[in-house]
Design an enzyme around this catalytic site. Sequence first.
Site, PDB file in Angstrom:
ATOM      1  N   GLN A 128      51.380  55.304  14.171  1.00 38.19           N
ATOM      2  CA  GLN A 128      51.777  54.267  15.290  1.00 38.19           C
ATOM      3  C   GLN A 128      51.005  53.489  16.396  1.00 38.19           C
ATOM      4  O   GLN A 128      51.553  52.210  16.465  1.00 38.19           O
ATOM      5  CB  GLN A 128      52.850  54.250  14.772  1.00 38.19           C
ATOM      6  CG  GLN A 128      54.143  52.600  15.196  1.00 38.19           C
ATOM      7  CD  GLN A 128      55.541  52.759  14.719  1.00 38.19           C
ATOM      8  OE1 GLN A 128      56.500  53.013  15.169  1.00 38.19           O
ATOM      9  NE2 GLN A 128      55.896  52.144  13.494  1.00 38.19           N
ATOM     10  N   GLY A 159      39.615  57.385  22.971  1.00 40.81           N
ATOM     11  CA  GLY A 159      39.422  58.577  23.569  1.00 40.81           C
ATOM     12  C   GLY A 159      38.328  58.608  23.997  1.00 40.81           C
ATOM     13  O   GLY A 159      37.505  57.736  25.755  1.00 40.81           O
ATOM     14  N   GLY A 160      38.433  59.776  24.497  1.00 41.71           N
ATOM     15  CA  GLY A 160      37.449  60.155  25.524  1.00 41.71           C
ATOM     16  C   GLY A 160      35.095  60.072  25.248  1.00 41.71           C
ATOM     17  O   GLY A 160      35.097  59.288  26.273  1.00 41.71           O
ATOM     18  N   GLU A 198      33.364  30.468  35.231  1.00 34.84           N
ATOM     19  CA  GLU A 198      33.724  28.910  35.104  1.00 34.84           C
ATOM     20  C   GLU A 198      35.489  28.845  35.253  1.00 34.84           C
ATOM     21  O   GLU A 198      36.220  28.082  34.969  1.00 34.84           O
ATOM     22  CB  GLU A 198      33.324  28.372  33.456  1.00 34.84           C
ATOM     23  CG  GLU A 198      32.292  28.749  33.389  1.00 34.84           C
ATOM     24  CD  GLU A 198      31.532  27.523  32.829  1.00 34.84           C
ATOM     25  OE1 GLU A 198      32.299  25.968  32.970  1.00 34.84           O
ATOM     26  OE2 GLU A 198      29.946  27.871  33.094  1.00 34.84           O
TER      27      GLU A 198
HETATM   28  C1  LIG Z   1      28.110  37.260  36.937  1.00 35.48           C
HETATM   29  C2  LIG Z   1      28.505  35.261  37.586  1.00 35.48           C
HETATM   30  C3  LIG Z   1      27.647  34.962  37.503  1.00 35.48           C
HETATM   31  C4  LIG Z   1      28.536  33.552  37.884  1.00 35.48           C
HETATM   32  N1  LIG Z   1      27.591  32.192  37.464  1.00 35.48           N
HETATM   33  C5  LIG Z   1      27.618  31.016  37.941  1.00 35.48           C
HETATM   34  C6  LIG Z   1      26.814  29.754  37.939  1.00 35.48           C
HETATM   35  O1  LIG Z   1      25.724  29.932  37.311  1.00 35.48           O
HETATM   36  N2  LIG Z   1      27.214  29.159  38.222  1.00 35.48           N
HETATM   37  C7  LIG Z   1      28.115  28.536  39.444  1.00 35.48           C
HETATM   38  O2  LIG Z   1      28.286  27.913  39.519  1.00 35.48           O
HETATM   39  N3  LIG Z   1      29.375  29.908  39.936  1.00 35.48           N
HETATM   40  C8  LIG Z   1      29.375  30.878  39.114  1.00 35.48           C
HETATM   41  N4  LIG Z   1      29.922  32.101  38.887  1.00 35.48           N
HETATM   42  C9  LIG Z   1      30.400  31.674  39.894  1.00 35.48           C
HETATM   43  C10 LIG Z   1      31.876  31.676  40.154  1.00 35.48           C
HETATM   44  O3  LIG Z   1      31.846  30.677  38.877  1.00 35.48           O
HETATM   45  C11 LIG Z   1      32.952  31.961  40.572  1.00 35.48           C
HETATM   46  O4  LIG Z   1      32.709  33.548  41.499  1.00 35.48           O
HETATM   47  C12 LIG Z   1      34.542  32.014  40.443  1.00 35.48           C
HETATM   48  O5  LIG Z   1      34.735  30.205  40.105  1.00 35.48           O
HETATM   49  C13 LIG Z   1      35.434  32.466  41.591  1.00 35.48           C
HETATM   50  O6  LIG Z   1      34.941  32.102  42.458  1.00 35.48           O
HETATM   51  P1  LIG Z   1      35.011  32.316  43.880  1.00 35.48           P
HETATM   52  O7  LIG Z   1      33.744  33.877  43.237  1.00 35.48           O
HETATM   53  O8  LIG Z   1      34.587  32.135  45.005  1.00 35.48           O
HETATM   54  O9  LIG Z   1      36.317  33.649  44.103  1.00 35.48           O
HETATM   55  P2  LIG Z   1      37.474  32.992  44.831  1.00 35.48           P
HETATM   56  O10 LIG Z   1      37.701  31.084  44.881  1.00 35.48           O
HETATM   57  O11 LIG Z   1      36.948  33.445  46.586  1.00 35.48           O
HETATM   58  O12 LIG Z   1      39.144  33.512  45.206  1.00 35.48           O
HETATM   59  C14 LIG Z   1      39.001  34.676  44.875  1.00 35.48           C
HETATM   60  C15 LIG Z   1      40.335  35.362  44.462  1.00 35.48           C
HETATM   61  O13 LIG Z   1      41.521  34.421  44.904  1.00 35.48           O
HETATM   62  C16 LIG Z   1      42.459  33.321  43.430  1.00 35.48           C
HETATM   63  N5  LIG Z   1      42.506  32.262  44.067  1.00 35.48           N
HETATM   64  C17 LIG Z   1      41.491  30.964  44.381  1.00 35.48           C
HETATM   65  N6  LIG Z   1      41.490  29.805  44.984  1.00 35.48           N
HETATM   66  C18 LIG Z   1      43.264  30.151  44.569  1.00 35.48           C
HETATM   67  C19 LIG Z   1      44.334  28.615  44.106  1.00 35.48           C
HETATM   68  N7  LIG Z   1      44.099  27.667  44.529  1.00 35.48           N
HETATM   69  N8  LIG Z   1      45.029  28.918  43.705  1.00 35.48           N
HETATM   70  C20 LIG Z   1      45.617  30.956  43.371  1.00 35.48           C
HETATM   71  N9  LIG Z   1      44.485  31.413  43.560  1.00 35.48           N
HETATM   72  C21 LIG Z   1      43.532  31.432  43.764  1.00 35.48           C
HETATM   73  C22 LIG Z   1      41.122  33.340  42.963  1.00 35.48           C
HETATM   74  O14 LIG Z   1      41.831  33.226  41.369  1.00 35.48           O
HETATM   75  C23 LIG Z   1      40.652  34.888  43.306  1.00 35.48           C
HETATM   76  O15 LIG Z   1      41.170  35.934  42.384  1.00 35.48           O
HETATM   77  C24 LIG Z   1      28.977  33.264  38.776  1.00 35.48           C
HETATM   78  C25 LIG Z   1      29.957  34.211  38.699  1.00 35.48           C
HETATM   79  C26 LIG Z   1      29.457  35.537  38.391  1.00 35.48           C
HETATM   80  C27 LIG Z   1      30.374  36.791  38.906  1.00 35.48           C
END
Ligand SMILES: Cc1cc2nc3c(=O)[nH]c(=O)nc-3n(C[C@H](O)[C@H](O)[C@H](O)COP(=O)(O)OP(=O)(O)OC[C@H]3O[C@@H](n4cnc5c(N)ncnc54)[C@H](O)[C@@H]3O)c2cc1C
Length: 215
Positions: free
Chosen positions: A115, A175-176, A199
Site C-alpha cells: 500500500q 529505490g536505489g 517564468e
Molecule cells: C535554466 C533557466 C533558464 C531561464 N531562462 C530564462 C529566459 O529565457 N528568459 C528570462 O527572462 N529568464 C529566464 N530565467 C530566469 C527566471 O525566470 C528567474 O530565475 C526566475 O523568474 C526567478 O527570478 P530570480 O532568479 O531573480 O529569483 P529572485 O527574484 O531573486 O527570487 C529568489 C527567491 O525569492 C522569492 N521571491 C522574490 N520576490 C518575492 C516576492 N515578491 N514575494 C515572495 N517571494 C519572493 C522567489 O520566489 C525565490 O524563492 C531562467 C532561469 C533558469 C534557472
Amino acid sequence: MAVVICRTGEPRAKDNSTAFIVERGTAGLSAGKKENKLGMRASETAEMIFDNCRIADANRIGEVGQGFKQSMKVLDGGRISIAALGLGIARGAYEAALQYSKERYQFDQPIASFQGISFKLADMATEIEAADLLIKQACDLKMRGLPMTKESAMAKYYSSEVAVRVSTDAVQIFGGYGYTKDFPVEKFYRDSKLCTIGEGTSEIQKLVISREVLK
Ligand SMILES: Cc1cc2nc3c(=O)[nH]c(=O)nc-3n(C[C@H](O)[C@H](O)[C@H](O)COP(=O)(O)OP(=O)(O)OC[C@H]3O[C@@H](n4cnc5c(N)ncnc54)[C@H](O)[C@@H]3O)c2cc1C
C-alpha cells in the site's frame, strides 16, 4: 537574436522599461559563461553581456515604456507552456514508476502490492489529472481570447509543484536504482525543479493568483 527588456525610464517609475530585438553580432554584445545547471542540461543557458551596446530604434518592439506590460502578457501564455512542460515530466516519471512497481519483486510480491507504493501511485495519478485539467482550462480561455492571468498562473503553479512531487516519489519507488543514471527518473527529478522557478517562481504565481482572487 534575443529579445531584451531593459530600463529606459526612472528607477521605480511606472512604464519604465522597453523591449528590443538584439541581433547576434551587435557590437558590445558578448556571451558570458555557460551555466552548469542541476537539470535541463540539454538546453543551454548562458550569460549575455552588454557593454556599451547600442541598439537601433528600428529594433524596438512596441512603444517606449511598454516593456513590463508586454512581458506580463507574454508570461500569461508562457506559463501555460511551463505548466505543460511540468505535466510531461510528471507523466514520464509516473509511467516509469508504474511499470517498475509491477516488475520489481520484494518479499515474493511486486512492490505495487504494498500500500505504501500503490497509494503513492494513486496520488501521482490524481495530481497529474488535476494538473491536466487546469492546463486545459487555461488553454481554452487563451484560445477564445479571454483573460486567463489567474488560470495560467494556477496551471503553472500546480503543475510545476506536481512535477517535483511526482518525480520525487518516482525516485523513491525505484529505490536505489532511482538514484542512478541507469533509469530515467533521476533526470525527471532534476529537470522538474526548473518548472517551479522559470517564468516566475511558485511564490510569484501565488502573488498573481492572490491578487486576482482579491480583486
Ligand atoms: C535554466 C533557466 C533558464 C531561464 N531562462 C530564462 C529566459 O529565457 N528568459 C528570462 O527572462 N529568464 C529566464 N530565467 C530566469 C527566471 O525566470 C528567474 O530565475 C526566475 O523568474 C526567478 O527570478 P530570480 O532568479 O531573480 O529569483 P529572485 O527574484 O531573486 O527570487 C529568489 C527567491 O525569492 C522569492 N521571491 C522574490 N520576490 C518575492 C516576492 N515578491 N514575494 C515572495 N517571494 C519572493 C522567489 O520566489 C525565490 O524563492 C531562467 C532561469 C533558469 C534557472
